[in-house]
Every structure is written in C-alpha cells, then in structure tokens.
Scaffold this active site. Structure first.
Site, PDB file in Angstrom:
ATOM      1  CE  LYS A 197      -3.821   2.321   2.349  1.00 28.61           C
ATOM      2  NZ  LYS A 197      -4.716   2.302   3.526  1.00 28.61           N
ATOM      3  CE  LYS A 249      -6.456   1.846  -0.924  1.00 25.31           C
ATOM      4  NZ  LYS A 249      -7.214   1.824   0.333  1.00 25.31           N
TER       5      LYS A 249
END
Length: 326
Positions: A197, A249
């Site tokens: 992330k 992500k």
C-alpha cells in the site's frame, strides 16, 4: 513486393475470433465493490469528488449490497464513517459501531452469496486521521496499534466478515490478527493483507468519502512509490504471518508491482482501483475526453492482465451487469 506469411491479424478479424483467443478474462466474480456507510445518515450522501458513489444509510447499504450480489460480484468491502471520533478510534472496536453494525446488516442480507470484507484500520475512527495510535511525540506507535487491530479483527469477525482487510501497514499486523482470530475461535475468518500500500496522491477523493481528519501524510508507514523490492519483502512477511490473500494498492500506477507480487505469491492477489483512479476517468468522460465505458473495461482488463485475481473497483456492480449482458 514480398508479402508476409505470418499474419497475426487473422486472429483479430471478428468479435467471435477475438473472444476465442482472448488471453485475459474479466468476469463479475473477479470484482469487489467498496462501499461506505455513514452513521446516522437519513439518506444516501453523494460524494462530490466521486460521482455516482455515496455514503450509504444502513438501509441503502443493504439494498446496494443485494443489487451487487444479484449482479454477480465476487465480494463487498465495507468502510464505516462514524458520527464521533477520538484519539484511539474506539468506534472501530465497539460492537455497536457503524462498521460492525453494517457488517452484521449486510451479512444478514446476503449471507454467503458473496465474500464480505471489512476494512481493518483506525483512520476512519480517529480524530487525528492516522491509521494507528499516536505516542507522546505524535508518531504512530506500531506495537500499541497492533493490540487495537487484534481487538478490531475479532469484533469484525463476530459481526460477520468473511475476510478482514488490515490496511494500516503496521509491521506484524497480519501475524497479530491471525493469532487473535484463532484465539477467539474464528479459524475460518480469513485475512486480506494490504501488502503493498503506497503513500499515493490517488487517495484524495477517498478522504472525502470517509470524512478523513488527517493532517499531514502517512509516509512513515505507507510505502514509497519509488520502491518495488520492499513490496516483495512485505509480501514474504505477510505470507509467513498467515495472509490468505494479498493486495496491491493503488492499481493503475503500480502495475509493475502487481506483476511482481503475482509472480511471487502463492495465494490470490487483489488490486484496488482506488478513488483517484475512479474520479479521473469519470471527470475525463464527463468532459467528453474519453469513452467512459470502454475506458473502464480497458483499465480493469489491464489490472487483471498484470496479475490481479481480484479487483476492487467502485464500478463493480455496473461492470458486472454489463459483462452479464455481454
């Protein structure tokens, strides 16, 4: 003039031919719909920076979840927007908190017809907007935060989540959550680890969606966009700690990371087409600069082609219905 004997265009001549030889498939089951539910809302609240996306009421959330499942989506990821916040994010562990109540609502509505996922993070619930507890110096305290994550995981499992999604990028979060779930008897509740992330500009509209209180940034715990090797290190750690699925992500600016993670992972790989990716396409389409429907399908196919088994996208229901018709 010599003519080519190798003619790849033969395999592009008709729609039927192109379908026959397509290497990458995009089906409703590959899609997960992120959804927001706002505590105390009397009606769905439009999110200005994400046209077509709303903060749901409890009732509209149940209805939208049922519609998504009817369209064939593979899963639902829930985010809560509480009425009150505090320094410790206590609403996140409260069984009567907005997210846990919403999980119970949706599980009662759709049962096991789709995979119900929960965002396991404190950022929506803290008055400072960070993903963890702060120490006296104002820094995120990794180990103190893990103890809260463990409590949140159990609360979300009790509420009905099939998968919990730790997104805070704390070191050791997957192992602590796995131990807490097992100790509480939730052996079948899985973990979708936010493995890679990145500290990304593409999260901007999401901040509006969850009414984020963040000041500053999250660069001390989310990853640096210049790096890829550390994503593989994070992957190895998450797998060793018991992750059932892993995630990259954002998606579109990190397709190389997604490919690398997919090549090294022995569990399913998800990618999150985040709010900024959604909003920039919607904005360009609204201005007539892009063919909206074609662009949506092209980006989702590209994410799948890069290695995602699962794609979180705010277009999940719409695309699932379109694929079903096609």
């Amino acid at each position: 003039m010599a003519f080519p004997t190798q003619r790849p265009r033969r395999l592009r001549t008709t729609p039927a031919m192109r379908r026959l030889v397509a290497e990458t498939e995009l089906r409703p089951r590959h899609l997960v719909l992120p959804m927001f539910v706002k505590e105390g809302a009397a009606e769905p609240q439009p999110i200005a920076s994400m046209p077509g996306v709303v903060q749901h009421t409890r009732d509209s959330l149940r209805k939208a979840a049922a519609e998504a499942v009817a369209a064939g989506v593979g899963g639902l990821m829930l985010f809560g927007v509480p009425a009150r916040r505090d320094a410790t994010g206590s609403a996140g562990v409260d069984p009567d908190g907005v997210l846990n109540v919403a999980l119970a609502d949706v599980r009662a509505e759709v049962g096991d017809a789709a995979v119900l996922m929960s965002d396991l993070c404190l950022d929506e619930f803290t008055d400072h907007g960070h993903c963890g507890l702060l120490d006296a110096a104002g820094n995120v305290d990794n180990d103190a935060t893990l103890a809260v994550y463990a409590e949140m995981a159990v609360a979300q499992a009790v509420a009905g989540a099939h998968l919990v999604g730790p997104s805070g990028m704390m070191d050791g979060q997957v192992g602590v959550i796995r131990e807490a779930l097992d100790d509480a008897g939730h052996h079948d509740t899985g973990i979708l680890a936010y493995t890679a992330k990145y500290a990304s500009a593409f999260y901007g509209p999401f901040r509006e969606a969850v009414d984020s209180q963040l000041r500053g940034d999250r660069k001390t715990y989310q990853q640096d966009g210049a790096n890829i090797r550390e994503s593989l290190r994070e992957l190895a750690l998450d797998l060793d700690e018991g992750a059932d699925m892993v995630m990259v992500k954002p998606a579109m600016a990190y397709l190389d990371v997604l490919r690398a993670v997919a090549e090294h992972s022995d569990v399913p790989v998800a990618a999150y087409q985040v709010s900024g990716e959604y909003s920039m396409i919607e904005a360009a389409a609204a201005n007539g600069w892009l063919d909206r429907d074609r662009t949506i399908l092209e980006t989702l196919t590209g994410i799948r082609r890069a290695g995602a088994d699962i794609v979180l996208t705010y277009w999940a229901t719409e695309v699932a219905e379109r694929l079903d018709r096609g």
